[in-house]
Design an enzyme around this catalytic site. Structure first.
Site, short mmCIF file in Angstrom:
data_model
loop_
_atom_site.label_atom_id
_atom_site.label_comp_id
_atom_site.label_asym_id
_atom_site.label_seq_id
_atom_site.Cartn_x
_atom_site.Cartn_y
_atom_site.Cartn_z
N GLY A 77 0.83 -1.20 0.00
CA GLY A 77 0.00 0.00 0.00
C GLY A 77 0.86 1.25 0.00
O GLY A 77 0.54 2.23 0.67
N VAL A 120 -3.14 -7.67 -0.91
CA VAL A 120 -2.44 -8.43 0.15
C VAL A 120 -3.38 -9.34 0.93
O VAL A 120 -2.93 -10.27 1.59
CB VAL A 120 -1.64 -7.51 1.12
CG1 VAL A 120 -0.53 -6.77 0.41
CG2 VAL A 120 -2.55 -6.56 1.89
N SER A 172 -1.14 0.21 15.46
CA SER A 172 -1.82 1.49 15.74
C SER A 172 -1.98 1.66 17.23
O SER A 172 -2.08 0.67 17.97
CB SER A 172 -3.20 1.50 15.09
OG SER A 172 -3.96 2.57 15.58
N TYR A 190 -10.89 -2.99 13.75
CA TYR A 190 -9.56 -2.41 13.50
C TYR A 190 -8.62 -2.68 14.67
O TYR A 190 -7.46 -3.06 14.49
CB TYR A 190 -9.74 -0.90 13.27
CG TYR A 190 -8.51 -0.15 12.87
CD1 TYR A 190 -7.96 -0.26 11.59
CD2 TYR A 190 -7.87 0.71 13.78
CE1 TYR A 190 -6.83 0.46 11.23
CE2 TYR A 190 -6.74 1.44 13.41
CZ TYR A 190 -6.23 1.31 12.15
OH TYR A 190 -5.11 2.02 11.78
N LYS A 220 -5.06 -4.67 14.68
CA LYS A 220 -3.80 -4.00 15.01
C LYS A 220 -3.14 -4.59 16.26
O LYS A 220 -1.90 -4.58 16.38
CB LYS A 220 -4.03 -2.49 15.16
CG LYS A 220 -4.45 -1.82 13.84
CD LYS A 220 -3.36 -1.93 12.78
CE LYS A 220 -3.71 -1.27 11.47
NZ LYS A 220 -2.64 -1.35 10.47
N ILE A 239 -2.33 10.46 12.85
CA ILE A 239 -1.42 11.04 11.86
C ILE A 239 -2.27 11.71 10.78
O ILE A 239 -3.30 11.16 10.36
CB ILE A 239 -0.55 9.91 11.22
CG1 ILE A 239 0.17 9.09 12.30
CG2 ILE A 239 0.44 10.49 10.21
CD1 ILE A 239 1.09 9.86 13.22
P1 NAD Z 1 -4.29 5.24 3.56
O1 NAD Z 1 -5.71 4.81 3.42
O2 NAD Z 1 -3.91 6.60 3.08
O3 NAD Z 1 -3.33 4.17 2.84
C1 NAD Z 1 -3.53 2.79 2.93
C2 NAD Z 1 -2.96 2.14 1.69
O4 NAD Z 1 -3.22 0.73 1.74
C3 NAD Z 1 -3.61 2.65 0.40
O5 NAD Z 1 -2.61 2.85 -0.57
C4 NAD Z 1 -4.52 1.50 -0.01
O6 NAD Z 1 -4.77 1.42 -1.40
C5 NAD Z 1 -3.70 0.32 0.48
N1 NAD Z 1 -4.48 -0.90 0.57
C6 NAD Z 1 -5.71 -1.05 1.14
N2 NAD Z 1 -6.12 -2.33 1.00
C7 NAD Z 1 -5.14 -2.99 0.32
C8 NAD Z 1 -4.99 -4.33 -0.12
N3 NAD Z 1 -5.95 -5.24 0.09
N4 NAD Z 1 -3.83 -4.68 -0.77
C9 NAD Z 1 -2.87 -3.75 -1.00
N5 NAD Z 1 -2.97 -2.46 -0.60
C10 NAD Z 1 -4.09 -2.09 0.05
O7 NAD Z 1 -3.92 5.04 5.10
P2 NAD Z 1 -2.68 5.58 5.97
O8 NAD Z 1 -3.24 6.55 6.95
O9 NAD Z 1 -1.55 5.97 5.10
O10 NAD Z 1 -2.34 4.25 6.80
C11 NAD Z 1 -1.23 3.40 6.52
C12 NAD Z 1 -1.10 2.38 7.63
O11 NAD Z 1 -0.90 3.04 8.88
C13 NAD Z 1 -2.37 1.52 7.82
O12 NAD Z 1 -1.99 0.20 8.16
C14 NAD Z 1 -3.06 2.19 8.99
O13 NAD Z 1 -3.90 1.30 9.68
C15 NAD Z 1 -1.87 2.62 9.82
N6 NAD Z 1 -2.18 3.72 10.75
C16 NAD Z 1 -2.58 4.95 10.30
C17 NAD Z 1 -2.87 5.96 11.22
C18 NAD Z 1 -3.29 7.34 10.80
O14 NAD Z 1 -3.55 8.17 11.68
N7 NAD Z 1 -3.34 7.66 9.52
C19 NAD Z 1 -2.77 5.69 12.59
C20 NAD Z 1 -2.38 4.42 13.01
C21 NAD Z 1 -2.07 3.44 12.08
#
Ligand code: NAD
Length: 250
Positions: free
Chosen positions: A12, A67, A145, A158, A162, A191
C-alpha cells in the site's frame, strides 16, 4: 546512505504513510517496490509516487497485489524472487478501516478489516520469511496502531487487527531471530492522512486533548521510525512495538 543495495517492499505504498515510507527508504538508497491494490485509480496514484521518487534520484518499481489474497501475495513474491533474487526489507503498511459501533457493525466490516490488516500482514510475512531465511537477513516492520494498544469505540475490528499484528510480530521475532531477521512494529497515533482527514473538527479537537504533545503527527514521523527499524542501527532490536503517538499510549 543507510540502505544501499537493499531491496524493500512497501505494501500500500502509493499514498499516505506508505508513500512517505517508500520515499524515505529510497532516499537512503534502497530499491523500493511499491505495492498497490489494482482498484479504482490506485495504479495512477502509485505511478505518481514512483515519478516523485525517481525525480529525487531514487530507484523504485510498482508491483500490484491484493495483500488480503494469499494467492496474489504468493504471486507477488514469486515475481520479486525472479526479478530481484531477494527481499531485504518488508514494510506491512496496507490497511483499511470499516468503523461502526458493535451493534451496527456488519460481519463483512469485521471480516474485511481482518482480511486486509491482519491476514494481509500474515500473507506477506509468510512469503517474505521464506526468502529471508534463505538469505539469513531480513527486516520486517508492520504498521500497528495506538488503537491496537488502547482500543477505540467504534473500531473493534480495526483494534483486533492492530493488536493481532503486535502478537504476530513478537511470535515471528522469536521464530526467526537466529536467522538474522528482525521483526518489529510501529504503532502510530493520530497522523494527518486521508484516513484522518475525514474526521470532523470536533472529533479532531477531542482527540488532540488526549495527546500529551498536543498535536497530530505527520507521515514523516512514522517514516523515520520505520527507517530506523529497517536499518542496521536497529540490528539488536526485535519483537518490539515502537509507539509514535505524541505520548498517547504510555
Ligand atoms: P491510507 O488509506 O492513506 O493508505 C492505505 C494504503 O493501503 C492505500 O494505498 C490502499 O490502497 C492500500 N491498501 C488497502 N487495501 C489494500 C490491499 N488489500 N492490498 C494492498 N494495498 C491495500 O492510510 P494511511 O493513513 O496511510 O495508513 C497506513 C497504515 O498506517 C495503515 O496500516 C493504517 O492502519 C496505519 N495507521 C494509520 C494511522 C493514521 O492516523 N493515519 C494511525 C495508526 C495506524
Amino acid at each position: 546512505m543507510r540502505l544501499e543495495n537493499k531491496i524493500a517492499l512497501v505494501t500500500g505504498g502509493g499514498q499516505g504513510i506508505g508513500k512517505e515510507i517508500a520515499k524515505t527508504l529510497a532516499k537512503q538508497g534502497a530499491f523500493v517496490l511499491i505495492n498497490y491494490l489494482d482498484l479504482g485509480n490506485n495504479q495512477e496514484i502509485a505511478q505518481k509516487t514512483q515519478q516523485e521518487i525517481e525525480e529525487l534520484g531514487g530507484k523504485c518499481a510498482l508491483i500490484s497485489a491484493n495483500v488480503a489474497s494469499y494467492q496474489e501475495t504468493e504471486e507477488m513474491f514469486k515475481i520479486i524472487k525472479k526479478e530481484y533474487g531477494r527481499l531485504d526489507i518488508l514494510i506491512n503498511n496496507a490497511g483499511i478501516t470499516k468503523d461502526g459501533l458493535m451493534l451496527r457493525m456488519k460481519e463483512s466490516d469485521f471480516d474485511q478489516v481482518i482480511d486486509v490488516n491482519l491476514k494481509g500482514t500474515w500473507n506477506c510475512m509468510k512469503h517474505a520469511t521464506k526468502l529471508m531465511m534463505k538469505q539469513k537477513y531480513g527486516r520486517i516492520v508492520s504498521l500497528s496502531s495506538v488503537v491496537g494498544v488502547m482500543g477505540n469505540a467504534g473500531q473493534v475490528n480495526y483494534a483486533a487487527s492492530k493488536s493481532g499484528i503486535i502478537g504476530m510480530t513478537m511470535s515471528l521475532a522469536r521464530e526467526v531471530g537466529s536467522r538474522g531477521i528482525t521483526v518489529n512494529a510501529v504503532a502510530p497515533g493520530f497522523i494527518q492522512t486521508a484516513m484522518t482527514d475525514v474526521l470532523s473538527d470536533e472529533i479532531k479537537d477531542q482527540m488532540k486533548s488526549q495527546i500529551p504533545l498536543g498535536s497530530f503527527g505527520n507521515v514523516q514521523d512514522i517514516a523515520d521510525a520505520v527507517l530506523f527499524l529497517a536499518s542496521d542501527e536497529a540490528k539488536y532490536i526485535t519483537g518490539q512495538t515502537l509507539h509514535v503517538d505524541g505520548g498517547m499510549a504510555m
